[in-house]
Design a protein around this motif. Structure first.
Motif, PDB file in Angstrom:
ATOM      1  N   TYR A  24       7.083  -1.785  14.881  1.00  0.00           N
ATOM      2  CA  TYR A  24       7.014  -3.183  15.299  1.00  0.00           C
ATOM      3  C   TYR A  24       5.572  -3.664  15.411  1.00  0.00           C
ATOM      4  O   TYR A  24       5.221  -4.740  14.926  1.00  0.00           O
ATOM      5  N   ARG A  25       4.726  -2.887  16.056  1.00  0.00           N
ATOM      6  CA  ARG A  25       3.359  -3.336  16.320  1.00  0.00           C
ATOM      7  C   ARG A  25       2.408  -2.157  16.202  1.00  0.00           C
ATOM      8  O   ARG A  25       2.556  -1.156  16.893  1.00  0.00           O
ATOM      9  N   ALA A  44      14.861  -6.610  22.801  1.00  0.00           N
ATOM     10  CA  ALA A  44      15.559  -6.286  21.557  1.00  0.00           C
ATOM     11  C   ALA A  44      15.108  -4.935  21.021  1.00  0.00           C
ATOM     12  O   ALA A  44      15.926  -4.123  20.567  1.00  0.00           O
ATOM     13  N   LEU A  45      13.798  -4.662  21.082  1.00  0.00           N
ATOM     14  CA  LEU A  45      13.282  -3.380  20.609  1.00  0.00           C
ATOM     15  C   LEU A  45      13.783  -2.239  21.486  1.00  0.00           C
ATOM     16  O   LEU A  45      14.196  -1.186  20.975  1.00  0.00           O
ATOM     17  N   SER A  94       8.213 -15.703  23.852  1.00  0.00           N
ATOM     18  CA  SER A  94       9.344 -14.874  23.421  1.00  0.00           C
ATOM     19  C   SER A  94       9.091 -13.384  23.567  1.00  0.00           C
ATOM     20  O   SER A  94       9.893 -12.563  23.119  1.00  0.00           O
ATOM     21  N   GLY A  95       7.977 -13.009  24.205  1.00  0.00           N
ATOM     22  CA  GLY A  95       7.606 -11.602  24.287  1.00  0.00           C
ATOM     23  C   GLY A  95       8.642 -10.735  24.974  1.00  0.00           C
ATOM     24  O   GLY A  95       8.947  -9.628  24.515  1.00  0.00           O
ATOM     25  N   GLU A  96       9.222 -11.245  26.071  1.00  0.00           N
ATOM     26  CA  GLU A  96      10.195 -10.442  26.806  1.00  0.00           C
ATOM     27  C   GLU A  96      11.450 -10.201  25.986  1.00  0.00           C
ATOM     28  O   GLU A  96      11.989  -9.087  25.968  1.00  0.00           O
ATOM     29  N   SER A  97      11.920 -11.226  25.297  1.00  0.00           N
ATOM     30  CA  SER A  97      13.131 -11.051  24.485  1.00  0.00           C
ATOM     31  C   SER A  97      12.867 -10.104  23.317  1.00  0.00           C
ATOM     32  O   SER A  97      13.746  -9.317  22.929  1.00  0.00           O
ATOM     33  N   ILE A  98      11.656 -10.152  22.752  1.00  0.00           N
ATOM     34  CA  ILE A  98      11.298  -9.217  21.667  1.00  0.00           C
ATOM     35  C   ILE A  98      11.309  -7.781  22.190  1.00  0.00           C
ATOM     36  O   ILE A  98      11.861  -6.878  21.555  1.00  0.00           O
ATOM     37  N   ALA A  99      10.686  -7.578  23.356  1.00  0.00           N
ATOM     38  CA  ALA A  99      10.638  -6.232  23.936  1.00  0.00           C
ATOM     39  C   ALA A  99      12.037  -5.739  24.281  1.00  0.00           C
ATOM     40  O   ALA A  99      12.362  -4.560  24.085  1.00  0.00           O
ATOM     41  N   LEU A 116       1.809  -9.796  22.264  1.00  0.00           N
ATOM     42  CA  LEU A 116       3.118 -10.418  22.066  1.00  0.00           C
ATOM     43  C   LEU A 116       3.015 -11.942  22.187  1.00  0.00           C
ATOM     44  O   LEU A 116       2.135 -12.463  22.885  1.00  0.00           O
TER      45      LEU A 116
END
Length: 549
Positions: free
Chosen positions: A352-353, A383-384, A376-381, A372
């Motif tokens: 991812y990063r 989901a990962l 939307s950083g929290e939702s990305i984290a 991030l």
């Protein structure tokens, strides 16, 4: 050979298990852990008497049951470090565990269908490779672990090679391997004629050209299955490659993405092998751990990992179920499972990063995602983290739980994100069906935990009337505490509380009156109810809430 020289180039049991493992060998017991060194591999026939051994792996052939047990003890007495013998029955395992406990020797169980000649050759290969890789023996095991992780994520058969196409590590598999894979593993290098074909098809040119995954179609006439490959690179320099062969089942849908993460995770390991200097990855992980504890300046940390110190970042925490406390016998297995989990997280995070970091602390593994998007950083984290938890269960058979802290405004605040992730993970691990959560999902539980911690640290805040009720319960086992907890937990709903306790409402009413008499608490007073509930939860645990609440 003196001990110092042998230690520098000795394989360890951990390497052997990572390199071979199921379906060839399995760990029965390791009283001294998995870093026991193996000097050489020797064969002990059931009709022979043990020779002197100096830290060897002894393969006990032809001896099962009591005869095998006798030979195992005898080998241990003659200096063997590890014994391997075939096992079929539960009573064999119990006795072998006793032998390990009595002698301190590592005991490995060999599957009945495995040929001794095959195991002898494979084990000698691991030992020989460790000598060649001095002082990188432990790091070679890291590559085997990475190969196994990628195999689980891709549903394929994996090998990791250096830039000269020498096989460095490969995944264990009982799947169907093609001729190229078979010859590469047996020779620890791709055979010349197959390498020439890959050059002719332009595969190596594409591996050198960039970071893209290269697809190699099946060539039945050549005995070559479908493959994916990716170069392991640092800047413009190609250090090696990772290859995934398709087996009986098609490769997983996310196989290419897993390879991207694996190549990034492998790059620093190959740099370590080439330079022999202090590993950058271990240094960065150490910095990350210190940063999580607030012991290092954010600017120093950011400069060393190449990240923006003022960019949004988030920390996620992961833990797996250690199972019932198994004492020393269960610890090595837990450590291997945690290492597998950390490897899995590293692959996903790197995919991812690029500047992500993963480190282990105590029984947990932490993942940092810097840079991030703020919104939307929290939702990305999340989901990962969810993808990692699912992959752990589906591919690795690991029961993993995860918690994501809040996105913070820079690396200076990641200790805060970590603390929040830990609080949330504590809640998740208590049960309730959640596998991944954020503070928004469990805010009330976290606030309750903080209130109980405050109450625990300040005994003067506790009500002596509740202390009296608890003392009465301890002496008489009257069920009064459970009744009051059920009543308070259902907000005074007598019928609901009675159902949760499987008693008649009138029985519950009698117990509540009795509790008031014993303690002096007035359950009609909302303030007394609130503080009574908190103190009872403190003494009985925050999960002491009746079903159906």
């Amino acid at each position: 050979m003196n001990d110092t020289v042998r230690s520098a180039g000795a394989a360890v049991v951990r390497q052997l298990l990572l390199a071979l493992g199921d379906p060839v060998i399995g760990l029965v017991a390791a009283p001294e852990g998995l870093d026991v060194e193996i000097n050489d591999v020797v064969i002990l026939d059931a009709d022979d008497e043990p020779d002197p051994y100096r830290g060897d792996l002894v393969l006990i052939i032809g001896g099962r049951g009591r005869r095998g047990h006798r030979l195992a003890r005898a080998a241990a007495g003659r200096g063997a470090a590890v014994v391997a013998l075939k096992t079929e029955h539960g009573e064999d395992l119990d006795e072998l565990k006793r032998i390990a406990e009595d002698t301190g020797i590592v005991v490995l169980g060999v599957r009945p269908e495995v040929r001794w000649a095959q195991l002898d050759a494979l084990a000698r290969g691991v030992v020989a490779d460790a000598r060649v890789m001095v002082p990188e023996a432990g790091r070679q095991a890291d590559l085997f672990a990475l190969a196994q992780t990628v195999a689980a994520l891709t549903c394929g058969i994996v090998s990791i090679e250096d830039s000269a196409n020498r096989v460095l590590a490969y995944s264990r598999s009982d799947d169907e391997v093609d001729e190229l894979r078979r010859l590469s593993i047996l020779g620890w290098q791709g055979p010349d004629d197959y390498l020439a074909l890959l050059r002719e098809w332009g595969v190596f040119d594409r591996l050198r050209a960039g970071d893209e995954v290269v697809h190699i179609d099946e060539r039945p006439e050549r005995g070559i299955r479908r493959r994916l490959a990716i170069g392991i690179r640092v800047d413009e320099r190609l250090l090696g490659s990772i290859w995934v062969q398709e087996g009986r089942e098609p490769l997983a849908a996310g196989a290419a993405n897993a390879l991207v993460g694996a190549a990034r995770a492998a790059a620093l390991q190959l740099v370590r092998r080439r330079t022999g200097t202090s590993p950058d990855l271990e240094f960065e992980q150490s910095l990350f751990r210190r940063m999580l504890e607030g012991h290092i300046a954010p600017r120093t940390f950011a400069d060393n990992i190449g990240a923006d110190p003022d960019g949004p970042a988030v920390v996620a925490a992961f833990a797996l179920d250690a199972g019932p406390a198994g004492g020393d016998a269960g610890r090595p297995a837990f450590e291997m499972r945690r290492a597998t989990m950390a490897s899995l997280i590293s692959v996903h995070a790197a995919a991812y990063r690029r500047r992500s970091l993963v480190t282990a602390a105590d029984s947990r593994v932490y993942m940092l995602l810097p840079g991030l998007p703020e919104q939307s950083g929290e939702s990305i984290a999340c989901a990962l983290a969810g993808e990692i938890v699912r992959a752990a269960g589906q591919r690795m058979q690991l029961d993993v739980r995860a918690a994501v802290g809040s996105v913070v405004g820079g690396l200076h605040a990641i200790a805060q994100s970590r603390a929040e992730a830990d609080q949330v993970l504590d809640i998740v691990l208590r049960g309730g069906g959640r596998r991944v959560a954020t503070i928004a999902d469990v805010r009330s539980e976290v606030l309750l935990s903080e209130a109980l911690a405050l109450l625990e640290q300040n005994p003067r805040l506790r009500d002596p009337r509740i202390t009296a009720l608890l003392a009465y319960e301890a002496e008489h086992e009257s069920g009064l505490v459970a009744s009051v907890l059920a009543y308070l937990g259902t907000l005074g709903n007598v019928r609901a509380a009675a159902r949760s306790l499987h008693v008649h409402p009138n029985t519950l009413r009698y117990r509540l009156k009795r509790a008031e008499t014993v303690s002096g608490i007035d359950l009609a007073d909302p303030h007394q109810c609130l503080f009574s509930h908190l103190q009872l939860l403190l003494e009985n645990g925050p999960t002491a809430v009746p079903p159906g609440r």
